[in-house]
Design an enzyme around this catalytic site. Sequence first.
Site, PDB file in Angstrom:
ATOM      1  N   GLY A  47       0.839  -1.188   0.000  1.00  0.00           N
ATOM      2  CA  GLY A  47       0.000   0.000   0.000  1.00  0.00           C
ATOM      3  C   GLY A  47       0.871   1.234   0.000  1.00  0.00           C
ATOM      4  O   GLY A  47       1.214   1.776  -1.053  1.00  0.00           O
ATOM      5  N   GLU A  99      -4.709   7.825  -1.999  1.00  0.00           N
ATOM      6  CA  GLU A  99      -3.766   8.678  -2.747  1.00  0.00           C
ATOM      7  C   GLU A  99      -2.504   8.957  -1.921  1.00  0.00           C
ATOM      8  O   GLU A  99      -1.866   9.995  -2.057  1.00  0.00           O
ATOM      9  CB  GLU A  99      -4.411  10.014  -3.168  1.00  0.00           C
ATOM     10  CG  GLU A  99      -5.744   9.895  -3.872  1.00  0.00           C
ATOM     11  CD  GLU A  99      -5.634   9.454  -5.316  1.00  0.00           C
ATOM     12  OE1 GLU A  99      -4.629   8.834  -5.670  1.00  0.00           O
ATOM     13  OE2 GLU A  99      -6.566   9.725  -6.087  1.00  0.00           O
TER      14      GLU A  99
END
Length: 385
Positions: free
Chosen positions: A136, A368
């Site tokens: 991630g 993001e």
Amino acid sequence: MNQFTSNQFDLTDDQREIQELARRFTADRITPHAAEWDEKHIFPRDTIKAAAELGFAAIYVSEESGGIALGRLEAALIMEAMSYGCPSTSAFISIHNMAAWMIDRFGSAAVKDKYLPDLVTMDRLASYCLTEPGSGSDAAALKTRAVRDGHDWIVTGSKQFISGAGENEVYVTMVRTGEDGPKGISCLVIEKDMPGVSFGANEKKLGWHSQPTRQVIFDGVRVPGANMVGGEGEGFRIAMMGLDGGRLNIGACSLGGAQRCLDEAIAYTKDRKQFGKAIADFQNTQFMLADMATELEAARALLYMAAAKVTANASDKTKFAAMAKRLATDTGSSVVDRALQLHGGYGYLQDYPIERFWRDLRVHSILEGTNQVMRMIVGRELTRQ
């Protein structure tokens, strides 16, 4: 010496027109339906496609490719306006824009001709595929592998938390074509209907109910070599450049959602009476509203400045995009939380929109790039000299 003028930080007439266009679209097509989309988990494809008629599917795609070729500030204004109605839907449109821009900015003529006409009209929708089950924040550790086979690439692996997965037709995907680390990553456009592409179950999320989120699974998917965006090994750089704009947009989505909740809180506290007078007449309420409005304006000013830097390709654009994303998303969530508090028990009910915004905005400090990663980016820039 330049004389300071009061309009130095004002929006231009063109920017105000774009903002007003997005506000009218939101008031007509998004706000009246957003609660139902959330409650019933409806993906409003028709509404999203209607946004494309205004150019909102290709905000910073070049005019040669059919886009409206605006800057990142104009994009932020559009996202902020649409989030006033539904942050989830606005964020989905932002992700499509990011994928379309990457193809336009870095793709060959062949890949642009193949995909952009349908992306500009939203006859096909695009997802951005970077995150994986095991990578991630450490995106450069991604494992999805593409192995060359003649003129094609054979792709195997999976992507996690992909907005639009299963619904969208086009997946701009970061894959490993070479060595470990960022230099071994390339970017391929993969289509939903290519053999070997499948999707996990729709994730059950706290918020963002108006868009599907699934895992995307690649099982020996044959992708034409012509579908590579940029050169081999350039994928990570392209992905990070895409995220500069994506971070501004998600920050703008937080600003729009928080502004809606501030406006709702002002209206509610003026109407609601306790101890014989309107809640808005208590000094404590006025102080809370003043802080919410001040913090929101400060975050907005930083975000607009960062957007101007990304448009101008300034050397410190990534640092400012990270700063703005961190501040706007944290501030947005904080403002919405206080708006809920000002509504008292009613703020906790689905009869009022506050709880939906509270849920939708929570994820903005994660996606993001988490806000902890934003701090890492800024801290590295500050201490590198």
